[in-house]
Structure formats: structure tokens, C-alpha cells
Design an enzyme around this catalytic site. Structure first.
Site, short mmCIF file in Angstrom:
data_model
loop_
_atom_site.label_atom_id
_atom_site.label_comp_id
_atom_site.label_asym_id
_atom_site.label_seq_id
_atom_site.Cartn_x
_atom_site.Cartn_y
_atom_site.Cartn_z
N ARG A 182 0.83 -1.21 0.00
CA ARG A 182 0.00 0.00 0.00
C ARG A 182 0.86 1.26 0.00
NH1 ARG A 182 -5.20 0.03 1.99
NH2 ARG A 182 -4.79 1.83 3.31
N ARG A 188 0.11 6.21 16.45
CA ARG A 188 0.21 7.53 15.82
C ARG A 188 -0.62 8.55 16.59
NH1 ARG A 188 -3.37 7.02 10.24
NH2 ARG A 188 -5.21 6.10 11.20
N ASP A 204 -10.20 1.05 0.78
CA ASP A 204 -10.23 2.50 1.03
C ASP A 204 -11.60 3.03 0.60
OD1 ASP A 204 -7.62 2.38 1.85
OD2 ASP A 204 -6.80 2.89 -0.12
N ARG A 238 -8.45 -6.14 13.48
CA ARG A 238 -7.87 -5.23 14.47
C ARG A 238 -8.83 -4.07 14.63
NH1 ARG A 238 -4.19 -6.79 17.92
NH2 ARG A 238 -2.94 -4.87 17.95
N GLU A 281 -3.59 7.21 18.99
CA GLU A 281 -4.29 6.03 18.47
C GLU A 281 -3.60 4.75 18.93
OE1 GLU A 281 -5.55 6.14 14.33
OE2 GLU A 281 -4.97 4.06 14.09
N ARG A 309 10.02 6.11 -2.38
CA ARG A 309 10.37 7.04 -3.46
C ARG A 309 11.82 7.49 -3.37
NH1 ARG A 309 5.50 9.98 -1.96
NH2 ARG A 309 3.71 9.00 -3.00
N TYR A 362 -9.65 -5.26 2.85
CA TYR A 362 -9.02 -4.00 3.28
C TYR A 362 -9.30 -2.98 2.17
CZ TYR A 362 -4.91 -1.66 5.52
OH TYR A 362 -4.05 -0.84 6.19
#
Ligand code: UDP
Length: 371
Positions: free
Chosen positions: A173, A280, A351, A250, A301, A177, A349
Site C-alpha cells: 500500500r 500515531r 479504502d 484489528r 491512536e 520514493r 481491506y
């Protein structure tokens, strides 16, 4: 006039409802066990600070699907937004996903893109052929040091297992770069709705032939007689009363803090060390840089295994889960008059843009066959 039942008022359910009433002569009832619409995309202004809060954690809309983008913009204005995530490791702040800045900072170098690519290639574990899991994927593409610093601890905290037990697709995911582009996503379209996601759901569901019933659970007692078709977007194992076992998910939970000014100067900062118990911190005023607020609200979180009373977030899809899923899918195939769709009903999973695309395709197919 046909009557349809939609179970769940998240993106799957809301898009199907909107498509059906605007394309067919029908009545739709949408039920949701929560007391609000929008599923996990729900947003609400925080009463203490006035900040628009993503109730179930950060949702940044991003897609490469123009059909989805054209569609969703009819229901609300989006402001362009680029998600730039930072990550803290051993007292230093780095840029995430891994990019040239991360690599140079981590190794104390000033490599250019070509040099960095060669350098990272040199770090990769050449003994790995086709990566069979998350860990092998990481070791093959970025090598041990970057993996241990930025992925190992975070992933163990988020998923509650060794990364070697997780599929390689989870790591795929994220981009790596060799330039200074620190956009978290590769998708060309990215934005946040000006008035939050809930306003989009209100508009999707605003039709005289759509009735929304909140705090209404879909269980054995729910009477489906009188409906010509049911679109089910809840958990697939719950639909069958867990007769083949529970699928593992989860879940995340948040610790809320309010303070003055700007707490962390960025929407999302990840913490990859295992010694930090949270994964996070998100500070929601930074998701709406066009607004100004004196106070700020941020959330730490945490992640844990889902129990019966928790909201399922991330399907784990471990091999034991996939065996159970197959049994449920066989049962779905035998059911007439039902369509299962969305993250929970298909145990994938997904988006937001994937969910919307799937709902548009499913509604098109259904409408064509109903005409
Ligand atoms: N990940 C990580 N460190 C990070 C961010 C992500 O190890 O700083 C891992 C983690 O296992 C996560 C996966 O990469 O589940 C995919 O990240 P993404 O941000 O796509 O996860 P999301 O929270 O959106 O599901």
C-alpha cells in the site's frame, strides 16, 4: 413500487441507496445499528474546540478513479489536501512514506535519486525471491535497517503479530520514493470535504423515498419480509451468526486531548518504536487548513484485537481467516435476494474510493437487471 433494504449507512449503503432511488421507481430503507450515518467515515465538530473531527480516525479521500471522483463531488465540495505524514524514531523526526529525505536523514547522507536507488538496492536482501509476507517484502525492497526502524515496531503494534505473519500486500500500500515527494498517497486526486464527510452522507441519503432508521440492528429478529432485495454491508460472519467461527479484525481506539494552539504542527505523526504504546497521533485541525481555531484536539491512536463489543476496523486476513471466509462465501452464493458488499461484508481491506467504486458497479448491475 419495489422495496429494498440496505443494512449499513456507510459509503456502500449510502451510494447504493442514492443510485436505487434516483434510477428506479422504488422505496429504500437504510438501517444502521449506530446512532449516526457515515459508518467509520463519520465526522462531527468537536464541542470544545469547534474542530471537525474524523470520529473513527483520519480519512483522507484519494483516488485515481475519475468516475468515483465525478460522482462523489456531486454530494459535497472537496478542498485539495495532500497528506504529509511524519514518523518519530529514536528521538528524530523523519518523513513517511520512505522518500529521499528519509533515506538521506536516516543514513546521514546527501544522495541524489540515482545514488539513493543504487544505495537502497545494495541494502536489499537478495536471498528473497517472490516475497511471501510483509517482512520479506520489506527486506527485499528496503533492507533490514529501514524496515526495523520504520515498519517492524509500528506493524507489530498495529496488527498485534509478527510482520512475517502478514501478507505482503499490506506493505505494498505504501510507496518508496527516490525523490523528495512526501505525499503519503500515489493517487493523483486527493482532498477533504469542506463540510466533513457526514454532510456528504446527508446529501446522498436525502430523498423522499429513502428512510433511514438509526440504532437499528440487523439480526435474526429483523423482519425482511416485504423487501424485494437486501443489500448487506455489515460483517459477513455476524450475518451467519458466527456459525463457522469469527473472522479476525484489528480495532483502534483513541485517547483524546485538548490544548491551546498547535500541538504537533502536522495532521498525522507516526511512532514506530515498540516502547511507545500508541501507533500515531492525529491532530484534526490540520485536516482543514482553511479553517482557524484557537484550541486544538488531538488523539493518540492505539490498536488492539477486536472483541465482540468493539468496532471491527482492519480485516487481518490470516490464513485461518481465509479458510473461514470461504465457508461464509459459499453460503452467500446460495442465498437468493441478497447482495453483500463493502469492507465488512466482503472482509477486504478497502479504502473509501474502492468502496464507492464497488457500490457504483453493484448498483449499475442491479438496476440493469431490475429494469
Ligand atoms: N506502516 C508502518 N509504518 C508506518 C506506516 C505504515 O509500518 O509508519 C505499515 C503498517 O503495517 C500499515 C501498513 O504499513 O498497516 C499500511 O499503511 P497504511 O497507511 O496504508 O495503513 P492504513 O492505516 O491506511 O490502513
Amino acid at each position: 413500487m419495489k422495496n429494498y433494504l440496505i443494512v449499513g449507512a456507510g459509503f456502500s449503503g449510502a451510494v447504493i441507496a442514492e443510485r436505487l432511488v434516483n434510477q428506479l421507481d422504488c422505496r429504500v430503507v437504510v438501517i444502521d445499528e449506530r446512532d449516526h450515518i457515515g459508518g467509520n467515515c463519520h465526522t462531527k465538530r468537536d464541542s470544545e474546540t469547534g474542530v471537525m473531527v474524523h470520529t473513527y480516525g483520519p480519512h483522507i479521500f484519494n483516488t485515481d478513479n475519475l468516475e468515483v471522483w465525478d460522482y462523489i463531488q456531486k454530494f459535497g465540495k472537496f478542498e485539495p489536501f495532500v497528506n504529509r505524514v511524519k514518523i518519530v524514531y529514536k528521538g528524530q523526526v523523519y518523513s513517511m512514506p520512505i522518500n529521499l529525505h528519509t533515506i538521506n536523514q536516516f543514513y546521514g547522507k546527501t544522495l541524489n535519486p540515482k545514488e539513493a536507488r543504487e544505495f537502497v538496492e545494495g541494502l536489499s536482501d537478495k536471498s528473497i525471491g517472490e516475497p511471501r509476507n510483509f517482512e520479506e517484502q520489506a527486506m527485499k525492497f528496503i533492507g533490514r535497517d529501514l524496515y526495523r526502524a520504520f515498519f517492524y515496531g509500528y506493524t507489530k503494534k498495529q496488527w498485534g503479530c509478527e510482520p512475517s505473519e502478514l501478507p505482503a500486500s499490506i506493505l505494498k500500500r505504501l510507496p518508496v520514493r527516490f525523490n523528495y515527494n512526501d505525499n503519503y498517497y500515489n493517487n493523483p486526486i486527493q482532498g477533504i470535504p469542506v463540510d466533513g464527510y457526514t454532510a456528504i452522507f446527508e446529501k446522498l441519503l436525502d430523498h423522499k423515498n429513502i428512510e433511514v432508521r438509526l440504532s437499528t440492528k440487523f439480526d435474526r429478529k429483523f423482519d425482511t419480509a416485504g423487501y424485494d432485495h437486501v443489500f448487506y454491508t455489515g460483517p459477513i460472519d455476524s450475518f451467519f451468526e458466527y456459525r463457522h467461527g469469527r473472522l479476525s479484525y484489528r480495532t483502534v481506539y483513541f485517547e483524546k486531548h485538548v490544548t491551546d494552539g498547535d500541538y504537533q504542527g502536522n495532521p498525522v505523526i507516526n511512532y514506530s518504536e515498540e516502547s511507545v504504546p500508541y501507533t500515531r497521533v492525529h491532530e484534526h485541525k490540520h485536516f482543514t487548513p482553511w479553517e482557524s481555531h484557537d484550541k486544538t484536539v488531538y488523539f493518540r491512536e492505539y490498536s488492539k484485537e477486536t472483541t465482540e463489543s468493539d468496532i471491527p476496523y482492519y480485516p487481518k486476513r490470516l490464513s485461518a481467516d481465509m479458510k473461514i471466509l470461504e465457508k461464509y462465501q459459499d453460503e452467500v452464493e446460495k442465498l437468493a435476494g441478497y447482495t453483500f458488499l463493502g469492507r465488512l461484508a466482503t472482509y477486504r481491506y478497502m479504502d473509501m474510493h474502492h468502496v464507492i467504486a464497488e457500490a457504483l458497479t453493484a448498483s449499475k448491475k442491479f438496476i440493469d437487471s431490475a429494469r
